[in-house]
Structure formats: C-alpha cells, structure tokens
Scaffold this active site. Structure first.
Site, PDB file in Angstrom:
ATOM      1  CE  LYS A   1      31.114 -12.460  76.197  1.00 50.73           C
ATOM      2  NZ  LYS A   1      30.019 -12.864  77.098  1.00 50.73           N
TER       3      LYS A   1
ATOM      4  NE  ARG B   1      31.742  -8.812  81.640  1.00 50.14           N
ATOM      5  CZ  ARG B   1      32.334  -9.913  81.183  1.00 50.14           C
ATOM      6  NH1 ARG B   1      33.361  -9.833  80.385  1.00 50.14           N
ATOM      7  NH2 ARG B   1      31.866 -11.081  81.518  1.00 50.14           N
TER       8      ARG B   1
ATOM      9  NE  ARG C   1      30.978 -20.930  81.373  1.00 47.75           N
ATOM     10  CZ  ARG C   1      30.986 -19.655  80.998  1.00 47.75           C
ATOM     11  NH1 ARG C   1      31.117 -19.333  79.729  1.00 47.75           N
ATOM     12  NH2 ARG C   1      30.848 -18.686  81.882  1.00 47.75           N
TER      13      ARG C   1
ATOM     14  NE  ARG D   1      34.157 -18.836  84.101  1.00 55.41           N
ATOM     15  CZ  ARG D   1      33.873 -17.854  83.251  1.00 55.41           C
ATOM     16  NH1 ARG D   1      34.103 -18.003  81.975  1.00 55.41           N
ATOM     17  NH2 ARG D   1      33.351 -16.732  83.697  1.00 55.41           N
TER      18      ARG D   1
ATOM     19  NE  ARG E   1      29.590 -14.748  85.503  1.00 57.28           N
ATOM     20  CZ  ARG E   1      29.655 -16.002  85.033  1.00 57.28           C
ATOM     21  NH1 ARG E   1      29.275 -17.011  85.787  1.00 57.28           N
ATOM     22  NH2 ARG E   1      30.105 -16.225  83.826  1.00 57.28           N
TER      23      ARG E   1
HETATM   24  P1  AMP Z   1      34.141 -13.662  81.414  1.00 54.62           P
HETATM   25  O1  AMP Z   1      35.061 -14.814  81.278  1.00 54.62           O
HETATM   26  O2  AMP Z   1      34.203 -12.734  80.233  1.00 54.62           O
HETATM   27  O3  AMP Z   1      32.731 -14.057  81.761  1.00 54.62           O
HETATM   28  O4  AMP Z   1      34.680 -12.788  82.664  1.00 54.62           O
HETATM   29  C1  AMP Z   1      34.770 -13.347  83.960  1.00 54.62           C
HETATM   30  C2  AMP Z   1      34.845 -12.230  84.997  1.00 54.62           C
HETATM   31  O5  AMP Z   1      36.011 -11.414  84.750  1.00 54.62           O
HETATM   32  C3  AMP Z   1      33.685 -11.254  84.980  1.00 54.62           C
HETATM   33  O6  AMP Z   1      32.555 -11.722  85.716  1.00 54.62           O
HETATM   34  C4  AMP Z   1      34.323 -10.022  85.615  1.00 54.62           C
HETATM   35  O7  AMP Z   1      34.439 -10.165  87.022  1.00 54.62           O
HETATM   36  C5  AMP Z   1      35.729 -10.053  85.025  1.00 54.62           C
HETATM   37  N1  AMP Z   1      35.781  -9.292  83.745  1.00 54.62           N
HETATM   38  C6  AMP Z   1      35.976  -9.780  82.492  1.00 54.62           C
HETATM   39  N2  AMP Z   1      35.959  -8.805  81.576  1.00 54.62           N
HETATM   40  C7  AMP Z   1      35.746  -7.653  82.264  1.00 54.62           C
HETATM   41  C8  AMP Z   1      35.602  -6.286  81.884  1.00 54.62           C
HETATM   42  N3  AMP Z   1      35.640  -5.895  80.602  1.00 54.62           N
HETATM   43  N4  AMP Z   1      35.407  -5.376  82.872  1.00 54.62           N
HETATM   44  C9  AMP Z   1      35.354  -5.732  84.158  1.00 54.62           C
HETATM   45  N5  AMP Z   1      35.441  -7.003  84.585  1.00 54.62           N
HETATM   46  C10 AMP Z   1      35.645  -7.960  83.659  1.00 54.62           C
END
Ligand code: AMP
Length: 190
Positions: free
Chosen positions: A16, A91, A130, A136, A148
C-alpha cells in the site's frame, strides 16, 4: 475516472505504501496514512504517540476513539478538497461506518476502495524483507507479524463486504512488480 477520493486497502505488506507514493504523484492528492501519522507521533513522543505505541508494538489496532479523531481532524484540512488517498484507514467495519459519517458531514463522497490482494505467504515474505530494509519495529518479531495478519483477517477484511454492495470496491492482483501493480491500479481508475 469518477473522482479522486480514494481508500487504499489490503493486508500489511501488500504494498500500500509503495503504491500510494506513486499514486499521489499521478493523482495529485494528499497521502493520508494513519500508520505514518502514528509513527510520526511516536517519533516526536506526543501524547497520541505514547498512547498508540503499546498497540502498534504488538500489532493490534489503536483504539477507535484515538484513530477516528485523528482521521476526522486530517480530513477537515483544506487540501482534502482536491481529493485524498487514505492508506491504512478504515481497518474495521466500525471505522468504515465512521468514515462514511465523517465524509458525509463534509459533503464528500468516496469514489473508490482499491483492494490490493496478496496471499499470506507473500505477506510474510514481504514483511520480513521490509524489516531488513526499513527496520520497522513491528516487522521484526514473527509473533507481531502473525498478530497483524490475524488482526487483518478478523477485523479489517470484513470491510470488503461493507464496501462491495456500494459498487466502489476494485480488486487488484497485488502479485507482480511494483510497476505492474501500479499499471493495474491506474487502469482500474480510468
Ligand atoms: P501500517 O503502517 O498501516 O501498517 O500501521 C502500523 C500500525 O499502526 C498498525 O499495526 C496499527 O497498530 C496502527 N494503525 C494504523 N492504522 C490504523 C487504523 N486505521 N486503526 C487502528 N490502528 C491503526
């Protein structure tokens, strides 16, 4: 294309962020990534960042009262008038319903939900790759990666059924080169 109000959807590691970086150049809209917003807050040790940390570090969703307020605030900024690329939000089905409320209060209509589909095996392979490149924290621990993936399956994937009847959902095969996937998305938006 219908418009430029777009959600980019898919499991962790679907690509994404990579596709979003290319799409914002093509569409000329702001990239709104909730994950990036949380990581920025974490780096700057804001109150929001500190609250989000415990959830992010174990691969769980940050609670809705924190996440939704942050998104509502961002979507009310003037640059969103040109469109937006939401990445990592919604999400869950409740977040999808909240997004509808936020957008309708701003008289904005969602045009597309782009679902980048990849297999579980591909997700695992990409996340561990990654981890080496970006470092990360939540990509490093296999237990966190699994959490996740499980969170995606149980809470996020049902969003697809929320959007499917609205006829704005576009499924994209997320296996292939970055360029191939980008071409598929551009074609679907035409
Ligand atoms: P991402 O970079 O999109 O994979 O997000 C990293 C982390 O941020 C996720 O594993 C969640 O802990 C938190 N996060 C990101 N977007 C959301 C969301 N829409 N709702 C809740 N937690 C989020």
């Amino acid at each position: 294309m219908k418009g430029k109000n777009i959600v980019l959807f898919g499991p962790p590691g679907a690509g994404k962020g990579t596709q979003a970086a290319k799409l914002i150049g093509f569409l000329q809209v702001p990239h709104i990534s909730t994950g990036d917003m949380f990581r920025h807050n974490l780096k700057n040790q804001t109150e929001l960042g500190k609250k989000a940390q415990e959830y992010m570090s174990r691969g769980a969703l940050v609670p809705d009262e924190i996440t939704i307020a942050m998104v509502a605030d961002r979507l009310s900024q003037p640059d969103v008038k040109e469109g937006f690329l939401l990445d990592g939000f919604p999400r869950s089905t409740p977040q999808a319903a909240e997004l509808d409320n936020i957008l309708s209060s701003l008289s904005i209509q969602l045009d597309y939900v782009i679902n980048i589909a990849v297999s579980d095996e591909e997700v695992r392979a990409r996340l561990s790759k990654r981890a080496e490149i970006e470092g990360r924290a939540d990509d490093r621990d296999p237990a966190v990666i699994q959490n996740r993936i499980d969170t995606y399956k149980s809470q996020s994937e049902p969003c697809l059924e929320y959007y499917r009847p609205k006829n704005i959902l576009v499924d994209i095969n997320g296996t292939g080169t970055i360029e191939e996937i980008f071409e598929r998305i551009k074609k679907a938006l035409q």
